[in-house]
Design a protein around this motif. Sequence first.
Motif, short mmCIF file in Angstrom:
data_model
loop_
_atom_site.label_atom_id
_atom_site.label_comp_id
_atom_site.label_asym_id
_atom_site.label_seq_id
_atom_site.Cartn_x
_atom_site.Cartn_y
_atom_site.Cartn_z
N UNK A 165 9.53 1.68 -0.69
CA UNK A 165 8.95 0.41 -1.14
C UNK A 165 7.47 0.68 -1.40
N UNK A 166 7.02 0.33 -2.59
CA UNK A 166 5.67 0.69 -3.02
C UNK A 166 4.71 -0.49 -2.88
N UNK A 167 3.49 -0.19 -2.46
CA UNK A 167 2.43 -1.20 -2.37
C UNK A 167 1.14 -0.62 -2.93
N UNK A 168 0.32 -1.51 -3.51
CA UNK A 168 -1.06 -1.15 -3.84
C UNK A 168 -1.92 -1.72 -2.73
N UNK A 169 -2.50 -0.81 -1.92
CA UNK A 169 -3.25 -1.25 -0.75
C UNK A 169 -4.74 -1.23 -1.03
N UNK A 170 -5.39 -2.36 -0.76
CA UNK A 170 -6.84 -2.47 -0.88
C UNK A 170 -7.44 -2.25 0.50
N UNK A 171 -8.30 -1.27 0.63
CA UNK A 171 -8.91 -0.97 1.92
C UNK A 171 -10.37 -0.62 1.72
N UNK A 172 -11.03 -0.29 2.83
CA UNK A 172 -12.44 0.10 2.74
C UNK A 172 -12.62 1.39 1.97
N UNK A 173 -11.52 2.15 1.78
CA UNK A 173 -11.58 3.40 1.02
C UNK A 173 -11.30 3.19 -0.47
N UNK A 174 -10.98 1.95 -0.84
CA UNK A 174 -10.67 1.64 -2.24
C UNK A 174 -9.22 1.22 -2.40
N UNK A 175 -8.75 1.16 -3.64
CA UNK A 175 -7.36 0.79 -3.95
C UNK A 175 -6.51 2.04 -3.96
N UNK A 176 -5.49 2.08 -3.07
CA UNK A 176 -4.66 3.27 -2.93
C UNK A 176 -3.19 2.89 -3.03
N UNK A 177 -2.43 3.48 -3.99
CA UNK A 177 -0.99 3.21 -4.07
C UNK A 177 -0.24 4.02 -3.01
N UNK A 178 0.63 3.37 -2.25
CA UNK A 178 1.37 4.05 -1.18
C UNK A 178 2.84 3.62 -1.25
N UNK A 179 3.69 4.35 -0.49
CA UNK A 179 5.07 3.92 -0.32
C UNK A 179 5.46 4.10 1.13
N UNK A 180 6.33 3.20 1.61
CA UNK A 180 6.84 3.23 2.98
C UNK A 180 8.35 3.07 2.91
N UNK A 181 9.01 3.23 4.06
CA UNK A 181 10.45 3.06 4.10
C UNK A 181 10.79 1.59 4.30
N UNK A 182 11.80 1.13 3.61
CA UNK A 182 12.20 -0.27 3.75
C UNK A 182 12.79 -0.57 5.12
N UNK A 183 13.15 0.48 5.85
CA UNK A 183 13.72 0.30 7.18
C UNK A 183 12.65 0.29 8.28
N UNK A 239 8.31 -4.89 -4.04
CA UNK A 239 7.88 -3.52 -4.28
C UNK A 239 6.95 -3.51 -5.48
N UNK A 240 5.72 -3.09 -5.26
CA UNK A 240 4.71 -3.16 -6.31
C UNK A 240 3.65 -4.20 -6.02
N UNK A 241 3.82 -4.99 -4.93
CA UNK A 241 2.85 -6.02 -4.58
C UNK A 241 1.54 -5.42 -4.09
N UNK A 242 0.50 -6.24 -4.16
CA UNK A 242 -0.81 -5.83 -3.66
C UNK A 242 -1.03 -6.39 -2.27
N UNK A 243 -1.44 -5.52 -1.33
CA UNK A 243 -1.75 -5.95 0.03
C UNK A 243 -3.12 -5.43 0.41
N UNK A 244 -3.76 -6.14 1.31
CA UNK A 244 -5.08 -5.74 1.79
C UNK A 244 -4.97 -5.27 3.23
N UNK A 245 -5.54 -4.12 3.52
CA UNK A 245 -5.54 -3.56 4.87
C UNK A 245 -6.92 -3.82 5.48
N UNK A 246 -6.96 -4.69 6.50
CA UNK A 246 -8.25 -5.00 7.11
C UNK A 246 -8.05 -5.42 8.56
N UNK A 247 -9.13 -5.49 9.31
CA UNK A 247 -9.07 -5.82 10.72
C UNK A 247 -8.84 -7.31 10.92
N UNK A 248 -8.10 -7.61 11.99
CA UNK A 248 -7.83 -9.00 12.33
C UNK A 248 -8.04 -9.16 13.82
#
Length: 251
Positions: A165-183, A239-248
Motif C-alpha cells: 500500500x503506497x503513501x506520499x508521506x510529508x515529513x520534516x525531511x520533505x515529501x517521500x513516497x513509501x510503501x507498507x504492508x496492508x497487513x 493507496x496513493x493517499x497523502x499523509x503527514x508524519x508529525x509529533x502528537x
Amino acid sequence: MTITMAELPDLGKHCGLGSCKQIDFLPILCNFCQTYFCKEHIFTDDHLCKAVNSSAPKVLGKIGTHECSFPNCCHRDVSRLECPGCSKHFCLTHRFPDTHSCISYVPPKEYMPETSKLVRKIQEKAVQLSRPMVGKSSKMSAKVQLMKIKQKAIGLNNIPQEEKVFFLVKSEKGDIPVFVSKYWSVGKAVDSIASLCNVVNNNHKLNVPKLCLFKEDTNLYDRTGAKIMELVESEFSHSGSTHTLKLFISE
C-alpha cells in the motif's frame, strides 16, 4: 443694492401672538380666529385660540392636521393622503396599501411562474454541481498520485507486491513516497515510515510526544492497532493517499 424692510412694507406679517410678534414671510391664517400666525403658533393650542368652541370640529387640537391611521403612528400631516382602497389617511411612510395591510390589497401575482420555477431548478442544479465530491475526488486523486509515486516509493524488500500500500508521506525531511504492508498495524507502519524517512521515533518510550500519521487534520493515533487494509477497505485512506508524519502530544 440693499433692500430694507421699509422699502417692502407689505412683505410678510407679524405673528398674531402677543408674546411673539415675529415677522413671517409666509404667515398662516387661523381658520377659527382669522388671525395670521407664524409656523410655530398656527395650531389652536399654541396660540390659545379663543374662537374655538365645543361645536367646532377638532382634530387632536391641531388645525388642518390629519393623524396617520396606522396603529401607534403619531405622525400628522397638513394635507390628507387618503388610501384609495380603505379611504383612510396615512402618512408618507404608511401610505402604500401593502404597508398598512389594506383590506383591498391583493399581492401581485408572480410574473411568468413557469419560467421562475425553471430558473430556480437551474440554480439548484448549479449549486449541487459546484459542491465538491469529497469521497470520489479523494479516491480519484489518490489513484492519480499512485501512478506518479509507485516507481519511486521506498519500503522493505520482503513485502510482496500484492500486499503493498503506497503513501506520499510529508515529513520534516520533505515529501517521500513509501510503501507498507496492508497487513501491518498503523503503529508498525508508522515505525517503518519513520525509519525510511530518517525521522526520530520515540514511540516506544513513555510520557513523550508520539510520532503519528495524519490524513489532513485527522490523527491516526487512536487507530494504531488497526490494520492498514482496514483503513483502505473503509475508504478512510487509499493507496496513493497523502499523509503527514508529525509529533502528537497525547493526553
